[in-house]
Design a protein around this motif. Structure first.
Motif: not given
Lengths: 189, 189
Positions: A118-146
């Motif tokens: 699946x092609x996944x678009x990650x959305x979040x309210x804030x980006x500071x150090x990037x911890x949350x967005x990176x974490x979501x990207x890790x989950x999507x990659x674990x899943x084999x999503x693009x």
């Protein structure tokens, strides 16, 4: 996004050089009109891409992710910060540290909601150090999503997370980019 | 709400006599079309009332509350289950026990977002024992707000929370009322 800049200047509070409070319209009280406009703007920025699903994280990501999902007409999944008794099935999980909560969460998405490919678009309210967005990207990659891209409402560019994600090859679209919160003042890039 | 009943029969899973899992469309993955229809239905049911603000609780209440706020064109506030570093201002707070998380949270709303006299519509995804909705009502009463009503997506009537709230004089509008989850089967009232 000019409207969002105006709202930040009007209602945002600079707590210190790192923290901007926007709880009157983004993460405690929500302005429904602005929220839907934010969703429309994300949809516009990613209109050249295929998006099968929106991925966000509870709680403040949910509203802007829903607004985007409505515009793109795709489902959204929000990662849980805490597993409930109901999440007994197989899940993808990774650790994310929250600066404002001062705690580490194991963020979790049930595997059945992130099918491989699946092609996944990650959305979040804030980006500071990037911890949350990176974490979501890790989950999507674990899943084999693009990962189609990462849409952020407010990027605090001076905290480095956005640069790190762009260097890693992600397309990061931030509706507002803040260069500094020095001297109690919001300076946009 | 017929559409919601169909969705529950099609995608819901009865985990045991107390727990119905609807994570494919309501509280982990979200169907944006259905979510907006839920908001429209709440707006329709409360169209004879004045509503100044929607009050809900993170996380699963946010999406349906936003959909309702969009239709009614009023702001929404979601109570936090955990105070962040950014919530240093004066707040209303009360204790709520979560059965599915097996924990007690101090739910919190900053005072500035619940001005006295406002007419508040409480929205949440589930009503079982009524702990969350009652907690939100406590916050609204602490603030001196008037509670217009309580809108619930799925009421598990057999757990008594809805009856208790109605006896206390609240107008509870549930889009779907479940009489029993016995024998692995959803029985609507």
């Amino acid at each position: 996004m000019e409207l969002l800049k105006q709202k930040i200047l009007l209602e945002g509070t600079v707590l210190n050089e790192k923290v901007l409070k926007v709880d009157s319209f983004l993460n405690h009280q929500l302005d429904p009109v602005l929220t839907m406009q934010i969703g429309a703007e994300f949809a516009r920025r990613f209109e050249d891409c295929t998006v099968d699903k929106i991925l966000t994280i509870e709680s403040s990501g949910i509203a802007v992710a829903l607004a985007t999902a409505v515009k793109l007409n795709v489902p959204l999944v929000f990662a849980r910060k805490k597993r409930s008794l109901l999440m007994s099935e197989e899940a993808y999980t990774t650790e994310v540290y929250s600066y404002t909560k001062q705690e580490t969460n194991h963020i979790t998405v049930l595997k059945k909601f992130l099918p491989a490919g699946e092609k996944v678009l990650i959305i979040d309210d804030f980006l500071a150090s990037g911890a949350a967005a990176s974490g979501l990207a890790v989950l999507a990659r674990q899943a084999g999503c693009e990962i189609t891209g990462i849409g952020i409402v407010i990027e605090k560019s001076f905290q480095g997370g956005a640069a790190k994600l762009r260097q890693a090859g992600y397309r990061v679209e931030s509706l507002v980019r803040i260069g500094s919160l020095k001297d109690g003042k919001v300076t946009f890039l």
